[in-house]
Design a protein around this motif. Sequence first.
Motif, short mmCIF file in Angstrom:
data_model
loop_
_atom_site.label_atom_id
_atom_site.label_comp_id
_atom_site.label_asym_id
_atom_site.label_seq_id
_atom_site.Cartn_x
_atom_site.Cartn_y
_atom_site.Cartn_z
N GLU A 99 0.85 -1.19 0.00
CA GLU A 99 0.00 0.00 0.00
C GLU A 99 0.89 1.24 0.00
O GLU A 99 1.98 1.23 0.55
N THR A 101 0.26 5.21 1.16
CA THR A 101 -0.75 6.02 1.82
C THR A 101 -0.07 7.14 2.62
O THR A 101 1.13 7.33 2.52
N ILE A 152 -1.80 -2.08 8.79
CA ILE A 152 -1.29 -2.91 7.69
C ILE A 152 -0.92 -4.30 8.22
O ILE A 152 -1.10 -5.30 7.53
N ILE A 161 -5.13 -7.92 2.01
CA ILE A 161 -4.44 -7.03 1.07
C ILE A 161 -4.47 -7.67 -0.32
O ILE A 161 -4.06 -8.82 -0.49
#
Length: 164
Positions: A99, A101, A152, A161
């Motif tokens: 990811e 972010t 996460i 994920i």
Amino acid sequence: MKACPFCAIDLVTVELGGKNRLACVTCEFVHWNNPKPVTATIVPMNNGIVLVKRKFEPFVGSWCLPGGFIEAAEFPHESAEREVFEETGLAVKVSRLLEATAPGREINVIIIFYEAIPVGGSLVAGDDASEVACFEQNNLPEDIAFDLHRQIIDNWFAGRIAVS
Ligand SMILES: [Zn+2]
């Protein structure tokens, strides 16, 4: 940043692109205040993941994923591999991007999460860490330093994920 890095005179506030920016009245310099990119990496090991115990502020004594700021001209995945090696002693190869972010709350970073597989080395706490250890899903430490790391980690263990 208060002074122009080229002219060394004080920056002034101007409106550019609909926002107030600090700019130099003498040269073209604008302090855009762009976010700094950092990496954080999940390293699967011993049925769990590798975490490091923080030796420096912020959150001294809390646990977090190995990672840090990307250096000049470094590829993000190389930076992730370097940081994991420096902080944990493990040589790793990035296996996937998890990811990208940002934490929000005016914390001016972009955080890029990777997963990376150990290919050598052994667990040794680096200069930035007071301890390094593997944690399984059911014995994760209570004090994980950053909300995004906790999220996460939870998503990774839960298989939430998407494969990229
Ligand atoms: Zn200037």
